[in-house]
Design an enzyme around this catalytic site. Structure first.
Site, PDB file in Angstrom:
ATOM      1  N   SER A 283       1.042  -1.605  -0.041  1.00  0.00           N
ATOM      2  CA  SER A 283      -0.288  -0.423  -0.017  1.00  0.00           C
ATOM      3  C   SER A 283       0.838   1.617  -0.082  1.00  0.00           C
ATOM      4  CB  SER A 283      -0.963   0.162   0.979  1.00  0.00           C
ATOM      5  OG  SER A 283      -1.515   1.319   1.321  1.00  0.00           O
TER       6      SER A 283
ATOM      7  N   ARG B 175     -22.517 -14.198 -46.624  1.00  0.00           N
ATOM      8  CA  ARG B 175     -21.340 -13.560 -46.137  1.00  0.00           C
ATOM      9  C   ARG B 175     -22.219 -12.399 -45.121  1.00  0.00           C
ATOM     10  NH1 ARG B 175     -16.844 -12.230 -48.876  1.00  0.00           N
ATOM     11  NH2 ARG B 175     -17.002 -14.285 -49.365  1.00  0.00           N
TER      12      ARG B 175
END
Length: 453
Positions: A279, A318
């Site tokens: 921390s 497609r």
């Protein structure tokens, strides 16, 4: 500039992304895969006497050709919407005039892109399975080392009955064993050639279409496929679905480590060195940063995999926009899954196990974790319901008076003590088949090793 350098646009990728996975799907690697596909197609044409030996030799030199200026290349591809016309323009400029126009015969843009993607899928699959095998091997060690390491089993986040840390790890090992088999199968299925022409009829290939396709597949190390899959994305969806499935396990493992490393539990801890997980303000902290990264990367990969179902909603022969979703969702899913697996490997291979703390945590409720064990032994004599009620009262008395549950049971019903096999009952005697489960999970991992893609 000859290459296109793209910096990560977010902190998660910048910190954790797997560089080998990124390279597989990089622009330069993708470009080179397109060339490999075009050369393999030319081999098929040559062996069917569609192009000459001189044409083939000229086309083969393209494998070592310089990369284009990607800024200009992008401008041309952007105008068309797809990159293959620009690719062919660039490649034809690098071979003799008499061999120009001999590339790409009978193929369509998606044939080249899909075949290249199949190559990338195969490469990514091998990388992921390699990492997954290493992760499984490390889990196997954890299982073997801790098959008798006693700890509290937890249900609904509360202590339930005794178990072993080896059994907990064996469950994850078993999942990884299944994931490896499913992913191996999915990647193998997806590693297929695409050469079907404009609408999947292969009409542009003429009478040699099957032979050309077969030769092309062999040259590329892909499976031959005669049924067009321009619009069928199910195999790719299966790959990403199984990647997401794996990520669920990795995220679950990461959450397990976070929970077990809580200050109040403290049964495991992540690997680390100076300032690992530190921390910026609280010097005592050692945050589970590897587990946190797995959760962040893994959930992101799961989200990308979900998008592949929408990419599969292709109409006619497609896609019209759905394919573009796949361009991002597919590689991002694989990159994320490979990354999460790599981090998990680092986590597991250096995981610390506080065995003494696990033992001590079994005692925090005055032995109440053995309430079921007492009930099971008393049930044949008292009936399950009466035995259950008795042990419930004994647990409450143990909690209220801060005495061992064995003492509270003796206070409530001293006459039942003689009904027990021993008194007090011991934790190590109530872990059932934990050891055999561990050994079975290890054996299943060993027996199912190996890849077939």
């Amino acid at each position: 500039m000859n290459t296109l350098q793209v910096e990560p646009s977010n902190l998660l990728d910048w910190l954790y992304r797997d560089e080998k996975a990124i390279e597989i799907f990089s622009l330069s690697a993708t470009y080179n895969k397109w060339i490999q596909v075009e050369i393999a197609l030319a081999h098929g044409h040559y062996e069917n006497k569609i192009i000459s030996a001189e044409d083939l030799e000229a086309i083969k030199t393209l494998l070592n050709s310089p990369l284009p200026n990607f800024t200009l290349f992008r401008d041309g591809a952007l105008n068309v919407g797809y990159p293959i016309i620009e690719l062919l323009t660039h490649l034809n400029q690098q071979i003799p005039l008499e061999s120009q126009g001999k590339l790409h015969l009978g193929a369509t843009t998606q044939d080249i892109l899909d075949s290249a993607l199949a190559l990338q899928t195969l490469e990514a699959g091998n990388l992921l399975l390699s990492r997954l095998s290493c992760l499984g091997d490390e889990l196997k060690i954890l299982v073997e080392d801790n098959e008798l390491t006693l700890m509290a089993g937890r249900t609904h986040a509360q202590q339930a009955v005794p178990t072993t840390f080896g059994l907990k790890c064996a469950i994850y090992l078993s999942e990884i064993t299944r994931h490896r088999a499913r992913l191996d199968r999915a990647f193998g299925e997806a590693s297929r050639i695409s050469l079907f022409g404009a609408a999947g009829t292969s009409a542009g290939m003429g009478i040699h279409e099957d032979s050309v396709r077969t030769i092309m597949a062999k040259k590329l190390g892909l499976h031959a496929e005669i049924v067009p899959w321009h619009a069928s994305r199910d195999r790719l969806i299966e790959v990403t679905s199984q990647c997401a499935n794996l990520c669920v396990t990795l995220v679950r493992l990461a959450r397990e480590i976070i929970d077990l490393s809580r200050s109040e539990i403290n049964e495991v801890y992540e690997p680390g060195g100076l300032h690992k997980g530190a921390s910026s303000t609280m010097p005592q902290k050692r945050n589970p940063v590897l587990s946190e990264a797995i959760i962040g990367v893994g959930i992101q990969a799961i989200g990308n995999a979900e998008m592949m179902f929408r990419a599969g909603e292709v109409g006619h022969e497609r896609a019209a926009g759905e394919w573009q979703i796949e361009w991002k969702a597919f590689p991002e899913t694989l990159i994320g899954t490979i990354t999460a697996t790599k981090i998990a490997l680092k986590l597991v291979e250096g995981l610390g196990v506080n065995q003494d703390v696990m033992t001590n945590n079994l005692k925090i409720h005055n032995g109440s974790i053995m309430a079921e064990a007492y009930m099971i032994e008393l049930a044949p004599h008292l009936g399950r319901e009466e035995a259950h009620d008795l042990m419930r009262k004994a647990s409450e008395l143990s909690q209220n008076k801060e005495i061992e549950i064995s003492d509270s049971l003796q206070q409530l019903r001293p006459e039942v003590i003689k009904l027990l096999s021993k008194f007090p009952l011991e934790v190590q005697d109530y872990v059932g088949n934990a050891q055999s489960v561990c050994r079975n999970a290890v054996q299943a991992w060993v027996d199912n090793s190996g890849s077939h893609i």
